[in-house]
Scaffold this active site. Structure first.
Site: not given
Lengths: 196, 554
Positions: B43, B105-106, B155, B469
């Site tokens: 993602e 869940f999630q 959902k 750097m």
């Protein structure tokens, strides 16, 4: 610049999550919010926040711009304590027996501008409003008599220049000509206004 | 929801499916002729691709992710887009509304996690809200000072049926004022300051590009005859070789623009926010100058540098008003000061960086050779670190929206996915990603996205076998205590080959030009790894805590 107490007044839409969006502007900069009150304003669907912090004017101005930048915030003002009339409300719960026996209730109420909210067999609740020192004084007076519980509200503040302030918000609503309306040109244009 | 996206002109979506966003993906299956969904590999890659797309196309980048880990993986990209003012609409799935707060869940509290890094966010639990909320999301993302917006859709709302009454674009929100009103008296005052200035200096940022005000800006610069320097996100708004373009500002910017910031008498800042990497030590920054600050975001005025005249507004509107009031000038003597410093910088730094006669390859000469092939027409996407500074300093950019980099947040791993998005946003242009060996390993899984889409981007890895750097700082400020900057890499060419992307690794000067040419001429994506000298430093440099006038050439 000197730190002092500032009263920040925020007019917002009534939106879930906005409190958190405003609060994190302070916490991100590690600034403590000393008092926070939020409540519906005199205008339908618009909420008013009163926030008190101790900071320099420069910091407060920047914070206010960051708050006003949030999509659902209409307008932000900040004022020193001299520019506002402010009050906090306090409730005190004490044993009715003790109070009735040992304290001259009438004198206590008169001297502290307090009033009785409720008297029950087992407890009595006093209420007073005022500045922090004033509500603190009554705590110390009642403490020897077994103060059972105490609570104090956040500060609410009316801006001394409140005529102009109130009418400004009304202008937003009615969309009359005025400087603020020019700044907020899209406020409340009837059908064209998008609200959720 | 998908009809709404089409109504907003969306053609490309970067995303990754998952349980809580499955109903949207199920619907998307029937829209594949109208909406090009790019399946990324992570993602974070999706959102950086969305950023790259937005930056080259000027449109809103659209990203889909599922709930929980899908959504939290967006956070880095949201923070990056927020600080670099990139317009995005991210849509995340969420668990059923009745499960909110149950540690389902999630499930994560995506709205609260993303509040500090979004311009606006909103959770939809009722499908009837979707058209209005999306209209608002697009309007907020792209209007005023752009930024990322996240819409979290539970959902149950995704599967809820409702009577869709068409889509109306949003153009007003009563509490939101995207453009401050232009105040003519400030334009007047700014013009007076500019007309009376002996040593005026323009510094510009990405605001010129975000406001599509390149033409207005060019007209202003050319009429005023004032030397103009850029922040890295402003690069390319006028061409690199424009005679009034005096170079880059900031920590690794050019010598003259930094030193002379503290000698100008009027500093005209346009669409830039005085980032600390630009200003160096703030209490020694341009104290002698009167400051004119043009910005669309009132919160930027006086945030870091106090302005003498604030010009609030969209610079596409304010610049022409200002141009009309200023007198045409040339400021020849003042320009000579910039030329002098430019020559000193060339002699002390640039010549050796771009034309090393012997020794190992330098990053600068790779960019120089690349310029000869791109002719300044390509989109240059950079990651973060030494190679970023070198590429921004030396790449020639003839066109706007050509420099895509993570400026404010400094997100390593940005370049590869951003380059993929940049290409989808500007398909007719060459897109070249220049990446360090460290940053490439943060998001190299997106090679899979390149493989699957068959997109054509050129990847140059400038490999100095160090996190360069940080190593440079350790050398200069920590007595060469090289603490965990020695980084081992895989065979990048073999990694690319595993993804069916051809490539080559070069380390000899004699092979460089040919390898770059082969890369540019190859059909499809290509990975060129260039082994560069290990311990080169990027100079000039304004060390942290120093004023811009204390810039060091070595």
């Amino acid at each position: 610049m000197e730190k002092q107490e500032y009263n920040i007044t925020v007019y917002t839409e009534n939106q879930i999550g906005l409190l958190s969006r405003i609060a994190i502007i302070f916490t991100r900069r590690k600034i403590n919010i000393e008092s926070l009150n939020t409540s519906p304003s005199e205008i339908d669907s618009i909420h008013r926040f009163n926030i008190v912090i101790s900071e320099s004017e420069d910091v407060v101005r920047k914070l206010c711009r960051q708050i006003e930048k949030q999509v659902e915030v209409l307008k932000v003002y900040f004022h020193t304590n001299e520019d506002v009339i402010w009050q906090e409300l306090a409730l005190y719960k004490v044993s009715t027996d003790v109070i009735a026996e040992k304290v001259s209730v009438e004198r206590l109420l008169r001297e502290n501008g307090a009033r009785v909210v409720v008297i029950r067999k087992d407890y009595t609740v006093f209420e007073t409003t005022g500045h922090r020192e004033e509500t603190d004084t009554l705590i110390s007076i009642l403490q020897p008599y077994g103060l059972i519980e105490f609570v104090r509200s956040a500060r609410v503040a009316i801006i001394k220049d409140s005529d102009g302030f109130n009418s400004k918000i009304r202008e937003f609503e009615r969309l009359e000509p005025g400087e603020e309306v020019i700044e907020n040109e899209y406020l409340n244009q009837g059908q064209k206004v998008f609200t959720m | 929801m998908l009809d709404a996206l089409i109504a907003e002109g969306v053609d490309t979506i970067f995303g990754y499916p998952g349980g809580a966003i499955m109903p949207i993906y199920d619907a998307l299956f029937d829209y594949s002729d109208k909406l090009n969904h790019i399946l990324v590999r992570h993602e974070q890659g999706g959102i950086h691709a969305g950023q790259g797309y937005a930056r080259t196309s000027g449109k809103v980048g659209v990203v889909f992710a599922t709930s929980g880990p899908g959504a939290t993986n967006l956070v880095t990209g949201l923070a990056d887009a927020q600080i670099d003012s990139t317009p995005l609409v991210c849509i995340t799935g969420q668990v059923f509304a009745h499960l909110l707060g149950t540690d389902a869940f999630q499930e994560t509290d995506v709205i609260n996690i993303t509040t500090p890094v979004t311009k606006w966010n909103y959770q939809v639990t009722d499908a009837t809200e979707i058209p209005e909320v999306l209209a608002k999301a697009f309007y907020i993302a792209k209007s005023g000072r752009p930024g990322p917006v996240l819409i979290d859709i539970t959902k149950n709302a995704q599967i809820q049926k409702f009577s869709y009454e068409g889509y109306t674009k949003c153009d007003h929100i009563r509490s939101y004022r995207p453009k401050p009103i232009v105040r003519p008296q400030y334009i007047q005052q700014a013009a007076e300051l500019i007309n009376n200035a002996k040593r005026p200096f323009i510094i510009w940022g990405q605001g010129v590009i975000l406001g599509s005000a390149e033409d207005e800006f060019k007209a202003f610069v050319e009429k005023s005859g004032i030397p103009a320097a850029w922040t890295i996100l402003g690069a390319g708004a006028i061409p690199t070789d424009h005679p009034l373009n005096v170079g880059m500002l900031g920590m690794h910017g050019n010598y003259g623009p930094n030193v002379l910031t503290n000698e100008c008498d009027v500093l005209i800042a346009i669409g830039m926010r005085f980032d600390d990497r630009v200003t160096g030590r703030l209490d020694k920054y341009a104290k002698q100058a009167k400051v004119v600050h043009l910005d669309i975001d009132p919160a930027e005025i006086d945030k870091n540098v106090k302005s003498t005249v604030p010009v609030w507004g969209d610079c596409k509107e304010t610049l022409p008003l200002l141009t009309a009031l200023i007198e045409p000038k040339t400021h020849t003597k003042w320009h000579e000061r910039f030329d002098d410093y430019s020559q000193q910088e060339y002699d002390a730094v640039i010549h050796a960086e771009l034309n090393p006669a012997s020794g190992e390859l330098t990053m600068g000469e790779v960019i120089k050779q690349l310029n000869e092939l791109t002719k300044g027409e390509a989109v240059i996407v950079t990651d973060v670190g030494q190679h970023q500074m070198v590429a921004c300093r030396y790449a020639i950019l003839n066109k706007t929206r050509s420099n895509i980099t993570s400026g404010g947040l400094g997100t390593m791993g940005f370049a590869l996915p951003a380059a993929i998005g940049a290409k989808f946003g500007a398909q007719e242009r060459d897109v070249i990603a220049i990446i360090g060996d460290g940053g490439f390993q943060m998001t190299l899984q997106e090679l899979g996205t390149i493989m699957q889409t068959g997109i054509d981007i050129k990847i140059i890895i400038l490999n100095n076998k160090f996190l360069g750097m940080v190593r440079q700082w350790q050398e200069l400020f920590n007595e060469r205590r090289y603490s965990f900057v020695d980084i081992e890499s895989p065979d990048f060419v073999a990694v690319a080959a595993a993804y069916k992307i051809p490539g080559k690794c070069v380390s000899d000067r004699a092979d460089l030009a040919g390898a770059l040419k082969e890369m540019m001429e190859s059909k499809g994506s290509y990975l060129l790894e260039v082994m560069v000298t290990k311990e080169n430093n990027v100079f000039p440099m304004v060390p942290q805590g120093c004023s811009v006038a204390e810039i060091r050439l070595k």
